[in-house]
Design a protein around this motif. Structure first.
Motif, mmCIF file in Angstrom:
data_model
loop_
_atom_site.group_PDB
_atom_site.id
_atom_site.type_symbol
_atom_site.label_atom_id
_atom_site.label_comp_id
_atom_site.label_asym_id
_atom_site.label_seq_id
_atom_site.Cartn_x
_atom_site.Cartn_y
_atom_site.Cartn_z
ATOM 1 N N LEU A 1 0.829 -1.208 0.000
ATOM 2 C CA LEU A 1 0.000 0.000 0.000
ATOM 3 C C LEU A 1 0.861 1.255 0.000
ATOM 4 O O LEU A 1 0.594 2.213 -0.726
ATOM 5 C CB LEU A 1 -0.930 -0.007 1.223
ATOM 6 N N GLN A 2 1.889 1.218 0.824
ATOM 7 C CA GLN A 2 2.755 2.391 0.899
ATOM 8 C C GLN A 2 3.386 2.683 -0.469
ATOM 9 O O GLN A 2 3.445 3.826 -0.917
ATOM 10 C CB GLN A 2 3.845 2.162 1.948
ATOM 11 N N ALA A 3 3.816 1.625 -1.151
ATOM 12 C CA ALA A 3 4.393 1.790 -2.489
ATOM 13 C C ALA A 3 3.343 2.337 -3.460
ATOM 14 O O ALA A 3 3.611 3.262 -4.233
ATOM 15 C CB ALA A 3 4.942 0.449 -2.981
ATOM 16 N N ASP A 4 2.127 1.773 -3.384
ATOM 17 C CA ASP A 4 1.062 2.203 -4.289
ATOM 18 C C ASP A 4 0.698 3.672 -4.077
ATOM 19 O O ASP A 4 0.538 4.422 -5.039
ATOM 20 C CB ASP A 4 -0.200 1.343 -4.071
ATOM 21 N N VAL A 5 0.558 4.038 -2.811
ATOM 22 C CA VAL A 5 0.141 5.405 -2.506
ATOM 23 C C VAL A 5 1.190 6.403 -2.966
ATOM 24 O O VAL A 5 0.877 7.400 -3.626
ATOM 25 C CB VAL A 5 -0.140 5.574 -0.991
ATOM 26 N N THR A 6 2.446 6.116 -2.658
ATOM 27 C CA THR A 6 3.491 7.074 -3.048
ATOM 28 C C THR A 6 3.590 7.163 -4.577
ATOM 29 O O THR A 6 3.831 8.236 -5.119
ATOM 30 C CB THR A 6 4.853 6.697 -2.434
ATOM 31 N N ARG A 7 3.360 6.047 -5.248
ATOM 32 C CA ARG A 7 3.383 6.082 -6.716
ATOM 33 C C ARG A 7 2.237 6.934 -7.242
ATOM 34 O O ARG A 7 2.417 7.750 -8.144
ATOM 35 C CB ARG A 7 3.309 4.664 -7.293
ATOM 36 N N ARG A 8 1.051 6.744 -6.643
ATOM 37 C CA ARG A 8 -0.104 7.540 -7.082
ATOM 38 C C ARG A 8 0.136 9.019 -6.840
ATOM 39 O O ARG A 8 -0.263 9.868 -7.646
ATOM 40 C CB ARG A 8 -1.369 7.098 -6.331
ATOM 41 N N ILE A 9 0.793 9.321 -5.730
ATOM 42 C CA ILE A 9 1.078 10.721 -5.438
ATOM 43 C C ILE A 9 2.025 11.290 -6.496
ATOM 44 O O ILE A 9 1.839 12.388 -7.009
ATOM 45 C CB ILE A 9 1.694 10.872 -4.024
ATOM 46 N N GLN A 10 3.019 10.480 -6.825
ATOM 47 C CA GLN A 10 4.006 10.926 -7.796
ATOM 48 C C GLN A 10 3.370 11.105 -9.175
ATOM 49 O O GLN A 10 3.637 12.080 -9.879
ATOM 50 C CB GLN A 10 5.138 9.904 -7.872
ATOM 51 N N ASP A 11 2.536 10.144 -9.558
ATOM 52 C CA ASP A 11 1.958 10.163 -10.904
ATOM 53 C C ASP A 11 0.888 11.235 -11.069
ATOM 54 O O ASP A 11 0.727 11.798 -12.149
ATOM 55 C CB ASP A 11 1.333 8.795 -11.231
ATOM 56 N N GLY A 12 0.136 11.471 -10.029
ATOM 57 C CA GLY A 12 -0.995 12.376 -10.161
ATOM 58 C C GLY A 12 -0.699 13.735 -9.562
ATOM 59 O O GLY A 12 0.449 14.137 -9.406
ATOM 60 N N ASN A 13 -1.765 14.394 -9.206
ATOM 61 C CA ASN A 13 -1.557 15.697 -8.592
ATOM 62 C C ASN A 13 -2.321 15.788 -7.280
ATOM 63 O O ASN A 13 -2.968 16.773 -6.985
ATOM 64 C CB ASN A 13 -1.965 16.816 -9.548
ATOM 65 N N ALA A 14 -2.247 14.675 -6.523
ATOM 66 C CA ALA A 14 -2.978 14.639 -5.267
ATOM 67 C C ALA A 14 -2.426 15.682 -4.302
ATOM 68 O O ALA A 14 -1.239 15.944 -4.263
ATOM 69 C CB ALA A 14 -2.881 13.251 -4.661
#
Lengths: 250, 134
Positions: free
Chosen positions: B31-44
């Motif tokens: 989850l931690q990997a997924d969340v940080t990736r989503r943060i990096q990829d998007g504009n959360a």
């Protein structure tokens, strides 16, 4: 004389389902500081002596317990000829400790041979993976719920179980979490975490306030103690650790 | 062990992670990997980890949760842990565990409000800054 392991397992099989019989064998050997899962020739009398102390974890009723020990004792070569069983000298290992024995009275498996019928009365979870930690936690909650602990206490107990199981996973990698119901001095739950790892060199240090382990927040055992009524640790370098935590229904 | 991953829901500028039941460690790490990736990829801009479905948090899981929130914060995302059950909260306090440096909210709604308020405050600060410049 051949390896008595199978005979002992057979005898234990009269009292427990096979998986539990093996667990009894294992934990008894472990307590006797015997490596492996087999009783060596000539070590049966030591095994019986250890068994008398392991068994209260599994069988509540003293009469039934005595019967079970007697059954195993009859496998001893000397006993085969001479019936009156003399009290066996205990191995020197036993230093003063608060063993699970006197307090914990009710074990989970007495009475149902398949070992799975009533999770609410206790059980044993082998801890080898993170998933097992979750199972141990669920089992403890289930038993606590059956004992009518409050929701808060159920949560504390489940958390304590999780904490103890996780210690096994993180520091040893293999062990057991045993959840049982106690009746003495009052009704309650007992959680025993048993491993045969390197042991805790300095129990006092671990329970001291400033201590931080390499993985946790330095709160594992101390925190667990606060969640339960009582927590006893028996550990020796090289022979493993037994942590017994108890909480009584208030 | 292959586990179902915990879903990450994108809602406007925020990521919402609902955690249900017991979480095995590997799932939490994933989850931690997924969340940080989503943060990096998007504009959360905000992250809410909702733990209202979690019945037990031990010290290890609590640390994982804190790490998740702190890593998001280091990436410039405001992180809020919401929905801690009363029994879980009391148990954590009793154990001497806290989640320092992490915002907490009573529930998901409050968490969203908190994020919005934080954002408005930031915008106001930014406006004042630009006003000073002008």
């Amino acid at each position: 004389m051949p390896d008595p392991t199978e005979d002992v397992l057979g005898a234990l099989g009269d009292y427990f389902p096979p998986a539990i019989a093996r667990a009894v064998l294992r934990s008894t050997l472990r307590r006797g500081e015997v490596a492996g899962e087999r009783i060596q020739e000539g070590e049966l009398s030591d095994f019986v002596a250890e068994l008398e102390r392991t068994l209260p974890m599994y069988i509540v009723d003293p009469a039934r317990r005595g019967e079970c020990v007697g059954r195993i004792r009859r496998l001893l070569p000397s006993e085969r000829r001479e019936p009156p069983p003399s009290p066996r000298p205990r191995p020197p290992r036993d230093t003063p400790r608060a063993p699970p024995a006197p307090l914990n009275a009710v074990a989970g498996f007495e009475g149902h041979a398949n070992g799975s019928s009533d999770r609410g009365s206790g059980g044993i979870v082998r801890i080898r993976t993170a998933r097992d930690v979750v199972d141990a936690c669920d089992l403890a909650r289930e038993v606590a719920r059956k004992l009518s602990f409050s929701l808060l206490d159920q949560t504390k107990i489940a958390t304590a179980a999780s904490e103890l199981a996780r210690n096994i996973l993180l520091y040893v990698g293999d062990g057991e979490l045993r959840v049982s119901v106690v009746e003495v001095p009052k009704r309650g739950i007992q959680i025993a975490a048993v491993d045969s790892g390197a042991g805790i060199p300095d129990v006092n240090l671990v329970m001291n306030n400033g201590y931080r382990s390499r993985t946790g927040m330095g709160m594992g055992l101390k925190g667990t103690k606060r969640l339960m009524d009582d927590l006893a640790i028996e550990s020796r370098a090289g022979t493993g650790t037994t942590v017994v935590a108890t909480k009584l229904v208030s | 062990m292959q586990e179902a991953r915990i879903p990450i829901i994108g809602l406007y500028d925020d990521l919402i992670v609902p955690i249900q039941g017991a979480i095995a460690d590997d799932v939490m790490v994933a989850l931690q990997a997924d969340v940080t990736r989503r943060i990096q990829d998007g504009n959360a801009r905000g992250l809410i980890v909702d733990v209202s479905g979690v019945e037990t948090l031990d010290s290890f899981m609590t640390r994982n949760l804190r790490d998740l929130a702190l890593s998001a914060r280091l990436m410039g995302v405001t992180a809020v842990v919401s929905g801690l059950r009363p029994a879980v909260a009391i148990t954590l306090v009793e154990m001497g565990l806290e989640i320092p440096g992490v915002h907490t909210a009573l529930n998901l709604e409050r968490a969203l409000e908190l994020l919005r308020a934080t954002r408005e405050e930031e915008a106001r600060d930014l406006g004042e800054l630009e006003g000073d410049d002008a």
